[in-house]
Scaffold this motif. Structure first.
Motif, PDB file in Angstrom:
ATOM      1  N   LEU A 256       0.825  -1.202   0.000  1.00  0.00           N
ATOM      2  CA  LEU A 256       0.000   0.000   0.000  1.00  0.00           C
ATOM      3  C   LEU A 256       0.865   1.260   0.000  1.00  0.00           C
ATOM      4  CD1 LEU A 256      -2.683   1.562   0.410  1.00  0.00           C
ATOM      5  CD2 LEU A 256      -2.414   1.166   2.873  1.00  0.00           C
ATOM      6  N   ALA A 259       2.825   1.640  -3.322  1.00  0.00           N
ATOM      7  CA  ALA A 259       1.942   2.101  -4.403  1.00  0.00           C
ATOM      8  C   ALA A 259       1.700   3.598  -4.293  1.00  0.00           C
ATOM      9  CB  ALA A 259       0.621   1.343  -4.354  1.00  0.00           C
ATOM     10  N   ASN A 260       1.578   4.091  -3.083  1.00  0.00           N
ATOM     11  CA  ASN A 260       1.378   5.521  -2.883  1.00  0.00           C
ATOM     12  C   ASN A 260       2.621   6.314  -3.255  1.00  0.00           C
ATOM     13  OD1 ASN A 260      -1.232   6.724  -1.385  1.00  0.00           O
ATOM     14  ND2 ASN A 260      -1.012   4.546  -0.905  1.00  0.00           N
ATOM     15  N   THR A 263       2.781   6.560  -7.040  1.00  0.00           N
ATOM     16  CA  THR A 263       1.762   7.366  -7.720  1.00  0.00           C
ATOM     17  C   THR A 263       1.731   8.818  -7.256  1.00  0.00           C
ATOM     18  OG1 THR A 263       0.115   6.557  -6.114  1.00  0.00           O
ATOM     19  CG2 THR A 263       0.279   5.398  -8.223  1.00  0.00           C
ATOM     20  N   LEU A 293      -8.694  -1.251  -2.896  1.00  0.00           N
ATOM     21  CA  LEU A 293      -7.594  -1.103  -3.842  1.00  0.00           C
ATOM     22  C   LEU A 293      -7.067  -2.440  -4.373  1.00  0.00           C
ATOM     23  CD1 LEU A 293      -5.527   1.743  -2.129  1.00  0.00           C
ATOM     24  CD2 LEU A 293      -6.696   1.879  -4.336  1.00  0.00           C
ATOM     25  N   THR A 296      -6.921  -2.708  -8.088  1.00  0.00           N
ATOM     26  CA  THR A 296      -5.994  -1.696  -8.611  1.00  0.00           C
ATOM     27  C   THR A 296      -4.551  -2.144  -8.438  1.00  0.00           C
ATOM     28  OG1 THR A 296      -7.575   0.040  -8.046  1.00  0.00           O
ATOM     29  CG2 THR A 296      -5.307   0.728  -8.468  1.00  0.00           C
ATOM     30  N   PHE A 297      -4.244  -2.771  -7.297  1.00  0.00           N
ATOM     31  CA  PHE A 297      -2.892  -3.264  -7.064  1.00  0.00           C
ATOM     32  C   PHE A 297      -2.539  -4.363  -8.066  1.00  0.00           C
ATOM     33  CE2 PHE A 297      -2.849  -2.039  -2.280  1.00  0.00           C
ATOM     34  CZ  PHE A 297      -2.609  -0.726  -2.649  1.00  0.00           C
ATOM     35  N   VAL A 340      -5.447   5.232  -6.940  1.00  0.00           N
ATOM     36  CA  VAL A 340      -4.692   5.124  -5.689  1.00  0.00           C
ATOM     37  C   VAL A 340      -4.767   6.431  -4.911  1.00  0.00           C
ATOM     38  CG1 VAL A 340      -2.409   4.762  -4.674  1.00  0.00           C
ATOM     39  CG2 VAL A 340      -3.143   3.361  -6.609  1.00  0.00           C
ATOM     40  N   SER A 344      -6.747   6.788  -1.275  1.00  0.00           N
ATOM     41  CA  SER A 344      -5.880   7.145  -0.145  1.00  0.00           C
ATOM     42  C   SER A 344      -6.317   8.456   0.486  1.00  0.00           C
ATOM     43  CB  SER A 344      -4.423   7.250  -0.610  1.00  0.00           C
ATOM     44  OG  SER A 344      -3.951   6.007  -1.084  1.00  0.00           O
TER      45      SER A 344
END
Length: 408
Positions: A256, A259-260, A263, A293, A296-297, A340, A344
């Motif tokens: 998580l 990924a943040n 992006t 998510l 999306t992941f 994402v 978030s």
């Protein structure tokens, strides 16, 4: 190999610690054309990975190699380089460098660079030589030479201009790669640090390796330097070490957070990663966010893998090649990036609102804790003047409590 019999020995010596013993070395003036940069120089490690990523090789020709590395030395700390160059031009080279007898400069690469430039500029014949101690590499192990290098680097103020990413790469090379040639305790001693601080740096280095693996760009350290990942990764480390994060959830949490980082392309990324802690430390909120998510992941991993396969197919290489891929930048589709970010931000904002709503309860709880800290026996023994002040404060506290009760 450098033949010291053909060099000018000057009336100077330097004492260095090798194998735990003080050793005194003669100082020589060495023609610059006999010298070569150390490609393992920690200050330029990410510049080298970037060049290899783009060109697939380092020049074999010594002259071309030196030209390239000089460029990296200057770029890595341009202000510090200008200062060194000006000092040498005005005062000459004061502090000797250290050179292996094969010509590699293990300490003094910036001084070497300054002299090279001054020589090209025609500043004077005296700038055509590097003043240095010469160490016979066959008499010492790589670890012993690296120990000397660490001692010298961390004994000078110049250690502060080390880019955080380059320092992390040094930690990887010295303490992680192939099992590491130093223990954390040894490294702490040699760098005038603490074992706990070195262990922290090991964790950050491992997180960097994990992140580069996650984005399918292993060992491309220049990506970390260009994106200034040191701050965000330190926040990731703090979150993963929180006792409020369940051990079984940590891999999901890492994905998580990675990924943040991937992006988030603008603003204070470190603060945004820190804000996610509000969600991650609440298991039910974390599960909700991860479920939202999940697809999306999967799409993100598929897209990263697709980029890698397409590039390798274009170049015509296989998985077992030593070739380091292009490109050096990672681009993600707008759809995934926006998803994402949106999820978030939504969960972080919800957590902030929830915290604000509970602020009165938390403040009152802390106030009660402070009241319980009061020693009742000590309160009884207060002198008259202090007792009057104490009772006055009790009355104020009672009135505040009364007002809250009436308003509710």
């Amino acid at each position: 190999m450098i033949d010291i019999n053909n060099l000018n020995k000057i009336d100077e010596t330097r004492t260095y610690t090798l194998r735990g013993q003080k050793e005194t070395f003669d100082i020589y003036t060495i023609p610059l054309n006999l010298l070569k940069y150390n490609e393992k120089n920690g200050r330029i490690a990410s510049y080298i990975t970037e060049y290899i990523d783009e060109q697939n090789y380092l020049p074999n020709d010594v002259q071309k190699f030196n030209e390239l590395i000089e460029k990296f030395i200057v770029e890595s700390a341009s202000d510090a380089f200008k200062k060194t160059k000006n000092n040498i031009k005005q005062l000459g080279q004061i502090e000797p460098a250290i050179v292996l007898n094969n010509g590699i400069v293990v300490d003094g690469n910036r001084r070497f660079s300054a002299l090279r430039q001054l020589q090209r500029e025609g500043a004077g014949a005296e700038f055509g030589y590097l003043k240095a101690a010469i160490i016979n590499e066959s008499q010492y192990s790589d670890k012993e030479i690296k120990t000397l290098e660490l001692n010298l680097q961390h004994a000078r103020e110049s250690k502060v201009d080390y880019n955080p990413t380059e320092r992390t790469i040094d930690i990887y090379r010295d303490l992680i790669k192939d099992g590491g040639q130093f223990t954390p305790a040894e490294y702490a001693h040699e760098t005038d640090s603490t074992e706990s601080k070195i262990n922290e740096e090991i964790r950050i280095s491992k997180l960097l390796l994990d992140y580069l693996e996650y984005i399918k760009e292993p060992f491309k350290f220049h990506i970390a330097r260009n994106l200034k990942l040191d701050g965000p990764l330190r926040e990731v480390d703090k979150i993963l070490r929180s006792n409020k994060v369940d051990v079984e959830s940590k891999e999901d949490v890492k994905e998580l957070l990675f990924a943040n980082i991937l992006t988030l392309d603008s603003g204070d990324i470190t603060r945004k990663i820190r804000d996610l802690r509000r969600v991650i430390e609440k298991p039910e909120k974390l599960d909700e966010m991860l479920q939202e998510l999940e697809d999306t992941f999967d799409d993100l991993d598929e897209e990263l893998s697709s980029h890698k396969e397409e590039e390798e197919k274009r170049i015509g290489i296989s998985e077992d090649t030593d070739y380091i891929r292009k490109p050096s930048k990672v681009s993600i589709s707008k759809e995934i990036t926006e998803k994402v970010k949106k999820v978030s931000e939504k969960h972080v904002e919800s957590a902030k609102i929830s915290e604000a709503q509970k602020q009165p309860i938390e403040a009152l709880s802390k106030a009660i804790d402070r009241l319980n800290d009061i020693d009742s026996d000590a309160a009884k023994r207060l002198v008259l003047k202090d007792k009057e002040e104490f009772n006055s404060l009790l009355d104020k506290a009672a009135k505040i409590i009364s007002c809250y009760k009436e308003s509710n």
